[in-house]
Structures are given as C-alpha cells and as structure tokens.
Design a protein around this motif. Sequence first.
Motif, mmCIF file in Angstrom:
data_model
loop_
_atom_site.group_PDB
_atom_site.id
_atom_site.type_symbol
_atom_site.label_atom_id
_atom_site.label_comp_id
_atom_site.label_asym_id
_atom_site.label_seq_id
_atom_site.Cartn_x
_atom_site.Cartn_y
_atom_site.Cartn_z
ATOM 1 N N ASN A 55 2.245 -1.968 -3.077
ATOM 2 C CA ASN A 55 3.193 -2.616 -2.175
ATOM 3 C C ASN A 55 2.502 -3.130 -0.919
ATOM 4 N N LEU A 58 1.034 -6.382 -1.905
ATOM 5 C CA LEU A 58 2.070 -7.419 -1.960
ATOM 6 C C LEU A 58 2.408 -7.934 -0.561
ATOM 7 N N SER A 59 2.473 -7.031 0.405
ATOM 8 C CA SER A 59 2.776 -7.467 1.774
ATOM 9 C C SER A 59 1.662 -8.357 2.318
ATOM 10 N N GLY A 100 5.478 -5.329 7.181
ATOM 11 C CA GLY A 100 5.388 -4.639 5.893
ATOM 12 C C GLY A 100 4.073 -3.893 5.793
ATOM 13 N N PHE A 104 3.746 0.187 5.197
ATOM 14 C CA PHE A 104 3.105 0.775 4.022
ATOM 15 C C PHE A 104 1.816 1.510 4.378
ATOM 16 N N LYS A 132 9.125 4.704 -5.387
ATOM 17 C CA LYS A 132 9.556 3.365 -5.804
ATOM 18 C C LYS A 132 10.866 2.986 -5.120
ATOM 19 N N CYS A 135 10.160 2.277 -1.421
ATOM 20 C CA CYS A 135 9.535 0.960 -1.234
ATOM 21 C C CYS A 135 10.555 -0.163 -1.387
ATOM 22 N N ALA A 136 11.452 -0.031 -2.375
ATOM 23 C CA ALA A 136 12.497 -1.046 -2.555
ATOM 24 C C ALA A 136 13.384 -1.123 -1.320
ATOM 25 N N TRP A 139 11.549 -2.952 1.466
ATOM 26 C CA TRP A 139 11.525 -4.401 1.268
ATOM 27 C C TRP A 139 12.870 -5.042 1.627
#
Length: 300
Positions: A55, A58-59, A100, A104, A132, A135-136, A139
């Motif tokens: 994650n 991804l950020s 983000g 993280f 998970k 993290c969702a 986001w």
Amino acid sequence: MNNTTETCLPATSHSSITVLMGLVFFVGFILNVFSVWVFCCRLLSWSAGTVLQFNLALSDALATPVTPLMAVYFAMGNEWTSGRFLCQVKIALLSSHFYGSTIFLTLISVHRYTAVVHFNKRCFMKDKSSIKKLCAGMWLLLFALSLVYAFILPTTKEGKSRQCFNFSQKNLTNTFFAINFVLFTVGFLLPLGISASCYFCLSDTLTRLNTSNPKGLKVKLKSQRMIRMCLVIFGICFLPMNVIRTTGVVLIKYYPQRCSALQSVQTAYYASWIFAGVNGCLDPLLYCFGSHSFREAFGF
C-alpha cells in the motif's frame, strides 16, 4: 502598504528545480514500478507487513500521473495552463500521495513494534485480514479528504499568472491556513510522533529481551532498521515541505506586506518538492533492506 501587497506576485521557480524534480520523480517511478512488480509477481505469500508495504508503494505511484503537469507548471514560470479540472486532479492525487505515504510509514512502524513487543500474542496489527481492512479504510479517508481539498482550492489569477495549489493564492489565504493546520498536525506531526514513539519504545523493550540467539538478534536488527528508515524518510522528504509551507501560510496571512520574505519562502517551497519526491526513491530501499521476503524473491 496595500500597494506593496498587491504587487507582491508569486515567485517563479528556477529551471534547475524543474529538471531535478523531473529526474527524482522519474527515478522514483522506475523503482516503484519495479517494487509493485515484485509484490504482485514474485511474492507468493503475503504477510501483514507485506500488505502495508504494498500500500505504501501504491501511494508512491499516485505521484506519477501529475509529475508531467508539475514539470510544465514550473517550466512555464509557475503559470497553470491545464485548467481547473486537472488542477483538482493534481490536488487530489498529490495529497493522497504525500499523506498516504506518512500514514503507511507510520503503520509499518507500529507493525514492527507490535511484532517484537507482542511476538507471542494475537494482535490486530499482525493479522493480515485486519490489516487489509485497515488499509481500505485509510484509502477511503484519504480520497474523501483529497476530494474536499480539490473542490475548495480552485485555480486563481495572481497578477498575470494563474495559480494552482499554491499558498500564494491570496483569495484562499484563510482556506490554506486552515488546511495547512490539519495537514501539518494530523498529516505530519502525529504520524511522526507515533513512529518516533515506536522506535524509542522498541529500543527500550529490546534492551530487556533475550537477543543472545541469532533469531532474536535478527528480529531486533530488522525491526530497528525498518523504523529508523521510516524516520529518515519523514525527516528528509516530508519535514522540509511541511515546515516551509507552514511558514509561508503564516507569512501570507499575518505579514503579507513582507514581499521579499514571501518570495524567498515560495522559492524554498518549490525546492522542497524535490526532497518530497525522494520519498519515492527511498521507500523501495525500505522494502529491500527491511523485508526478508522482498529480498528472498530474488535470492538475496
């Protein structure tokens, strides 16, 4: 004094800032594409820590679509020519990217702390399914806040140039002041404080743990290395931008007549984007040197 304020136009960035920022973000893009490929194609099983690292990658990737727009913006002498919608896209992606990353990085620090201190207990931060969901949720929060910022910070005309997401937008002074307070305290100081607390508490705990065996020593070194790396990223990448932007919004709100000081701070703020871009280059080092599974994917 009023005339001085009216003629205090936004500072323009030096061409070297455009070049260096483009280079840093390009290197970060290559490293993060490589990291995402490793996570998706080379790692057969993921732990809770791997989910957090993915994650974070991804950020970092969110900065990629707006990098060309930023390069053009700086190259045009800080003239935003891409319209309001792309300005909103820029604001949404950049705020999700920067904050983000801080979220993280903090969660990685907390995870490493709990993995050592509560190694023999069931814990929320060690459960992959719970991570998970966390993290969702993060986001959803990030995108909701970024959309709010995007809609309340329109482009404005400052002198002959149109500005986008710049604290020099005088009509948005109060808005920037309020948003900066949230970003600086909740988006930077709070995550930094949590990460630093994890590091010092972990160091204190490890002095009382039995690390005479190789396995215990390995856990100690890995956890300390990862949290220390998170703190280094906070200091190098996010500290300059947050401190300089905070200085800028305070100056423009309370001392708008100090044009020379404002323009100096604006120039420093543009340069801080280079350090912020280094975040995308350092995070892959966090995966490589702090994650055994990441290195093991290549037989390191």
